[in-house]
Design a protein around this motif. Structure first.
Motif: not given
Length: 210
Positions: A28, A32, A109, A112, A116, A171
């Motif tokens: 994560e 980001r 990823q 995630m 999002w 997440s």
């Protein structure tokens, strides 16, 4: 004139054990970092960024003229700029990131990022229940959806019936809030909700598939 002290035993005071929110995993953290790297690389989105700053902060960027804003506003701006603002391409930065960088992400990823894309949007949220050390139960005032947010920080700072504009995000199966929030007095709920419902009705009439 004498002072007296009660000899009755005091009732026990129950203290709530403070629990630290879990740290984001390496997958994560790396994801980001890659999104702002993509957004701010070279001058590809420079004109878009200047337009976004003007819209969000109501100040027009120009050489030699400093922008005035509170540092606390930056997380909210970045979330809005990455996930809401539509660039000159007709797409959001996060959509372009998915198209160009998505194939190179690992499975964790990519999962995630898919979460999002669904969750990271501003919602008009009211706190229905607070569970110290665990999270909060909230209601989306426009959709009337009720769901639990496993945000430990919010569980220590929120109170029942508080409301505002917040961004829930999921997440690794855990729903929390992003760092941006605009809290509003409960006395303004009726007026804010009436305005938001009118804006939503207009938008939905113009974009029925959105």
């Amino acid at each position: 004139g004498k002072r007296y002290t009660s000899t009755s035993p005091r009732p026990p005071v129950e203290t709530v054990r403070r629990i630290r929110p879990p740290e984001p995993g390496q997958a994560e953290k790396a994801l980001r970092k890659r999104i702002p790297d993509f957004a701010y690389k070279n001058d590809r989105f420079r004109a878009d960024f200047e337009k976004a700053v003007e819209l969000y902060f109501e100040q027009k960027p120009s050489p030699g003229v400093p922008l005035y804003f509170d540092d606390a506003e930056l997380p909210g701006f970045q979330e809005w700029y990455f996930f809401d603002f539509v660039t000159h391409t007709g797409k959001r930065i996060i959509d372009l990131f998915v198209e160009e960088m998505g194939p190179g992400l690992n499975g964790a990823q990519r999962a995630m990022l898919d979460d999002w894309l669904v969750w990271n949007r501003a919602r008009l949220i009211e706190f229905q229940e607070v569970k110290p050390g665990i999270g909060v139960v909230v209601q989306d005032l426009l959709s009337e959806e009720i769901f639990e947010v496993n945000d430990i920080s919010a569980s220590y700072n929120a109170a029942r019936w508080m409301f505002g504009l917040l961004r829930p995000i999921r997440s690794a199966g855990r729903v929390s809030f992003t760092g941006s929030a605009l809290m509003l007095p409960p006395t303004e709920k009726a007026g804010v909700l009436e305005t938001a419902q009118a804006l939503w009705a207009t938008y939905h009439a113009e974009h029925p598939q959105a």
